[in-house]
Design an enzyme around this catalytic site. Sequence first.
Site, PDB file in Angstrom:
ATOM      1  CB  THR A  39       6.986 -12.253   2.966  1.00 43.91           C
ATOM      2  OG1 THR A  39       7.184 -11.740   1.647  1.00 43.91           O
ATOM      3  CG2 THR A  39       7.796 -13.533   3.152  1.00 43.91           C
TER       4      THR A  39
ATOM      5  N   GLY B 145       5.008 -19.464   1.535  1.00 44.02           N
ATOM      6  CA  GLY B 145       6.038 -18.476   1.842  1.00 44.02           C
ATOM      7  C   GLY B 145       5.609 -17.048   1.592  1.00 44.02           C
TER       8      GLY B 145
ATOM      9  CB  CYS C  99      -0.923   0.006   1.218  1.00 42.86           C
ATOM     10  SG  CYS C  99      -2.364  -1.071   1.067  1.00 42.86           S
TER      11      CYS C  99
ATOM     12  CG  HIS D 154       6.179 -13.177  -7.289  1.00 46.97           C
ATOM     13  ND1 HIS D 154       7.257 -12.650  -6.612  1.00 46.97           N
ATOM     14  CD2 HIS D 154       5.255 -13.484  -6.336  1.00 46.97           C
ATOM     15  CE1 HIS D 154       7.001 -12.660  -5.304  1.00 46.97           C
ATOM     16  NE2 HIS D 154       5.788 -13.156  -5.116  1.00 46.97           N
TER      17      HIS D 154
ATOM     18  CG  HIS E  39      -4.725  -4.106   1.526  1.00 43.30           C
ATOM     19  ND1 HIS E  39      -3.392  -4.212   1.819  1.00 43.30           N
ATOM     20  CD2 HIS E  39      -5.316  -5.162   2.111  1.00 43.30           C
ATOM     21  CE1 HIS E  39      -3.184  -5.287   2.568  1.00 43.30           C
ATOM     22  NE2 HIS E  39      -4.343  -5.878   2.771  1.00 43.30           N
TER      23      HIS E  39
ATOM     24  CG  HIS F 141      -1.283  -5.307  -1.177  1.00 43.01           C
ATOM     25  ND1 HIS F 141      -1.575  -3.988  -0.826  1.00 43.01           N
ATOM     26  CD2 HIS F 141      -1.521  -5.387  -2.502  1.00 43.01           C
ATOM     27  CE1 HIS F 141      -1.981  -3.328  -1.896  1.00 43.01           C
ATOM     28  NE2 HIS F 141      -1.959  -4.152  -2.927  1.00 43.01           N
TER      29      HIS F 141
ATOM     30  CG  ASP G  98      10.811  -9.128  -5.637  1.00 45.20           C
ATOM     31  OD1 ASP G  98       9.709  -9.654  -5.391  1.00 45.20           O
ATOM     32  OD2 ASP G  98      11.753  -9.096  -4.807  1.00 45.20           O
TER      33      ASP G  98
ATOM     34  CG  HIS H 152       2.320  -9.918  -4.112  1.00 47.38           C
ATOM     35  ND1 HIS H 152       1.860 -10.061  -2.817  1.00 47.38           N
ATOM     36  CD2 HIS H 152       3.392 -10.723  -4.225  1.00 47.38           C
ATOM     37  CE1 HIS H 152       2.656 -10.920  -2.176  1.00 47.38           C
ATOM     38  NE2 HIS H 152       3.587 -11.335  -3.009  1.00 47.38           N
TER      39      HIS H 152
ATOM     40  CG  ASN I 252       4.604 -17.199  -3.194  1.00 49.08           C
ATOM     41  OD1 ASN I 252       4.626 -18.295  -3.741  1.00 49.08           O
ATOM     42  ND2 ASN I 252       5.623 -16.357  -3.253  1.00 49.08           N
TER      43      ASN I 252
HETATM   44  P1  AMP Z   1       5.712 -13.004  -1.365  1.00 46.41           P
HETATM   45  O1  AMP Z   1       6.790 -13.830  -0.726  1.00 46.41           O
HETATM   46  O2  AMP Z   1       4.992 -13.696  -2.466  1.00 46.41           O
HETATM   47  O3  AMP Z   1       4.793 -12.373  -0.340  1.00 46.41           O
HETATM   48  O4  AMP Z   1       6.485 -11.841  -2.109  1.00 46.41           O
HETATM   49  C1  AMP Z   1       6.804 -10.608  -1.567  1.00 46.41           C
HETATM   50  C2  AMP Z   1       7.886 -10.038  -2.449  1.00 46.41           C
HETATM   51  O5  AMP Z   1       7.998  -8.671  -2.184  1.00 46.41           O
HETATM   52  C3  AMP Z   1       9.267 -10.671  -2.235  1.00 46.41           C
HETATM   53  O6  AMP Z   1       9.722 -11.254  -3.448  1.00 46.41           O
HETATM   54  C4  AMP Z   1      10.129  -9.476  -1.803  1.00 46.41           C
HETATM   55  O7  AMP Z   1      11.436  -9.527  -2.321  1.00 46.41           O
HETATM   56  C5  AMP Z   1       9.341  -8.299  -2.362  1.00 46.41           C
HETATM   57  N1  AMP Z   1       9.524  -7.026  -1.692  1.00 46.41           N
HETATM   58  C6  AMP Z   1       9.461  -6.784  -0.358  1.00 46.41           C
HETATM   59  N2  AMP Z   1       9.660  -5.476  -0.111  1.00 46.41           N
HETATM   60  C7  AMP Z   1       9.838  -4.879  -1.328  1.00 46.41           C
HETATM   61  C8  AMP Z   1      10.088  -3.532  -1.747  1.00 46.41           C
HETATM   62  N3  AMP Z   1      10.189  -2.514  -0.871  1.00 46.41           N
HETATM   63  N4  AMP Z   1      10.229  -3.296  -3.078  1.00 46.41           N
HETATM   64  C9  AMP Z   1      10.129  -4.297  -3.961  1.00 46.41           C
HETATM   65  N5  AMP Z   1       9.895  -5.573  -3.628  1.00 46.41           N
HETATM   66  C10 AMP Z   1       9.753  -5.867  -2.333  1.00 46.41           C
HETATM   67 ZN    ZN Z   2      -1.758  -3.277   1.107  1.00 42.97          ZN
END
Ligand code: AMP
Ligand code: ZN
Length: 112
Positions: A95, A93, A7, A102, A46, A98, A30, A100, A87
């Site tokens: 993290t 995994g 966000c 890849h 969101h 929100h 990323d 998204h 994911n």
């Molecule tokens: P996920 O594990 O599917 O939740 O992917 C989250 C992704 O966000 C990971 O691949 C991180 O490397 C990426 N990520 C986290 N913080 C940032 C950021 N500030 N800018 C770009 N990518 C980010």
């Molecule tokens: Zn968000």
Amino acid sequence: MDNCIFCKIAAGEIPSKKIYEDERVMAFYDIAPAAPVHVLIIPKEHVLESAREITDEHAALIAHIYQVIARLADELKLDGGYRVVTNAGPDAGQTVMHLHFHLLGGKLGPMA
Ligand code: AMP
Ligand code: ZN
């Protein structure tokens, strides 16, 4: 949503290497690439934490995201193909809670 890094990226409060934005979605590189090309595509709002909550009401948004992904893959010259990963949940995994996607391109290994 408070304390959501994506966000904050969508709002421009945290810098990102943005490559696409429209009224509904945004795409940026990323920060920790897992492939030669690794772009994240997010809805700017969101709307969902993950793909687990997708319903018919999100159909247009999800279709739009996949169209943006295909356009980006063209622009990034991923002529040999690409992979889209989302994911959903701790076992995958995830993290950032929100929704998204890849976009992975370049020479990719087998899926885990
Ligand atoms: P996920 O594990 O599917 O939740 O992917 C989250 C992704 O966000 C990971 O691949 C991180 O490397 C990426 N990520 C986290 N913080 C940032 C950021 N500030 N800018 C770009 N990518 C980010
Ligand atoms: Zn968000």
